[in-house]
Design an enzyme around this catalytic site. Sequence first.
Site, PDB file in Angstrom:
ATOM      1  N   GLY A 147       0.763  -1.242   0.000  1.00 35.12           N
ATOM      2  CA  GLY A 147       0.000   0.000   0.000  1.00 35.12           C
ATOM      3  C   GLY A 147       0.787   1.280   0.000  1.00 35.12           C
ATOM      4  CD  GLU A 163       0.734  -9.698   1.153  1.00 40.07           C
ATOM      5  OE1 GLU A 163      -0.263  -8.966   1.006  1.00 40.07           O
ATOM      6  OE2 GLU A 163       0.688 -10.787   1.752  1.00 40.07           O
ATOM      7  N   PRO A 164       4.277  -5.263  -1.494  1.00 37.24           N
ATOM      8  CG  PRO A 164       6.456  -4.574  -1.984  1.00 37.24           C
ATOM      9  CD  PRO A 164       5.678  -5.594  -1.196  1.00 37.24           C
ATOM     10  N   GLY A 165       3.083  -3.379  -4.317  1.00 37.99           N
ATOM     11  CA  GLY A 165       2.772  -3.458  -5.744  1.00 37.99           C
ATOM     12  C   GLY A 165       3.082  -2.149  -6.432  1.00 37.99           C
ATOM     13  NE  ARG A 166      -0.824   2.880  -5.639  1.00 36.18           N
ATOM     14  CZ  ARG A 166      -1.996   3.037  -6.248  1.00 36.18           C
ATOM     15  NH1 ARG A 166      -2.060   3.738  -7.365  1.00 36.18           N
ATOM     16  NH2 ARG A 166      -3.086   2.512  -5.732  1.00 36.18           N
ATOM     17  NE  ARG A 185      -4.119   4.654 -10.347  1.00 33.45           N
ATOM     18  CZ  ARG A 185      -3.873   5.898  -9.970  1.00 33.45           C
ATOM     19  NH1 ARG A 185      -3.472   6.809 -10.846  1.00 33.45           N
ATOM     20  NH2 ARG A 185      -4.023   6.250  -8.711  1.00 33.45           N
ATOM     21  CE1 TYR A 215      -7.785   3.326  -8.871  1.00 33.47           C
ATOM     22  CE2 TYR A 215      -9.958   2.955  -7.934  1.00 33.47           C
ATOM     23  CZ  TYR A 215      -8.745   2.458  -8.385  1.00 33.47           C
ATOM     24  OH  TYR A 215      -8.477   1.117  -8.336  1.00 33.47           O
ATOM     25  CB  CYS A 235     -18.618   6.274 -27.337  1.00 35.03           C
ATOM     26  SG  CYS A 235     -20.116   7.188 -27.686  1.00 35.03           S
TER      27      CYS A 235
END
Length: 425
Positions: free
Chosen positions: A247, A284-287, A323, A327, A353
């Site tokens: 996170g 558990e890093p991702g971004r 994104r 968001y 569209c």
Amino acid sequence: MNPTHLPQGPAVRYEGDVLFVEDVRVADLAREHGTPLFVYSRAAMLAALSAYQRGFAGRKARVFYALKANSSLAILQLFARAGCGFDIVSGGELERVLAAGAQPADIIFSGVGKTRHEMRRALELGIHCFNVESEPELEVLNAVATGLGVRAPVSLRVNPDVNPLTHPYISTGLKGSKFGIAHKDALRAYRQAAALPGLRVVGIDCHIGSQITNVTPYLDAMDRMLDLVTAIEAAGIPIAHIDFGGGLGIVYNDEQPPAADALWQRLLAKLDARGFGDRQLLVEPGRSLVGNAGICVTEVLYLKPGEQKNFCIIDAAMNDLPRPAMYEAFHQIVPVQRRAGAAMVCDVVGPVCESGDWIGRDRALSAQAGDLLAVLSAGAYCMSMASNYNSRGRAAEVLVDGSQVHVIRERESIEDQLRNETLLP
């Protein structure tokens, strides 16, 4: 933010007025591979990983990359070669990491809706552990494991009810979240897990959200987790590892997240002070590993002045970069070749569209039709969430390593899209 100062570090930079990724001109990549095009820097990914590795130096700790952020095979292969394990949330992701060269023992299976088939496949392979997210899931996993004559290694994901101070859609540790087992119910759930013959308790897990830029939520969550570990072990259930999820946020615009090594200095100090410094730690890093390693290159199709708004229409869209539509997320948008001239304030939009097909609002750009733009910080939750909406093919991807360029995903053709469909007789 001034486009001279990009959020992505030295791997993505201007030399004069020309944008580079590592040693390669972005315009040359677009010319050879077309647009929209995702471009990733190998050096940027490994530099982000090294910050975690520095933070954990001398500790019993391991990084499990959360591949939902970006699951392209070559990127998984890169992290596998660098010693990472993997945090997965589906059977498809399980097969992806195996195809990328990971071993089953390097895999943690998270997610609130694991199916019996997914559980069975993971048990047959012998994965590291399951992060179980509900009491009913414990019962189903126990049934599947006993049917196979094995014991499933489990870590319970606890919802600590800590506000991560991020977007509501990516806040996962509050009472109203679908994720995890409520903090007040955790001890009961651990007693249930320990009593089931097909389960073997190995750890505890939490993940409070994504794009977190403040240390305080992590410290609060750690306190609540360590209180639980003390209570669980007092009940006679040993906890071998503590998994603090991921996170950690990145810079999209003007955020100031802590560096991974600085964050873990603070967290490890708390672990030591509370007597848990010798525990096996998982993250558990991702971004934070891939987000600022990638850009999306796109061509300006039209400039469309309007009475209330001006529009810069590009060939990348919400199916490529979801994104902003999902968001209202911010991505910097910069020219691949900076030009002199008056800037026009405009909304940068795609051809899909939908009124929600926008990439940036009220941006000052000096651009003409045919110019190339780069959407920055596009390495996470872009290609992994891309779709074929409006029957648009997914973009190509390239990985830059110094002056070398590797095509890691071919551009999707209409033939690729139609291959698995059939007409009626």
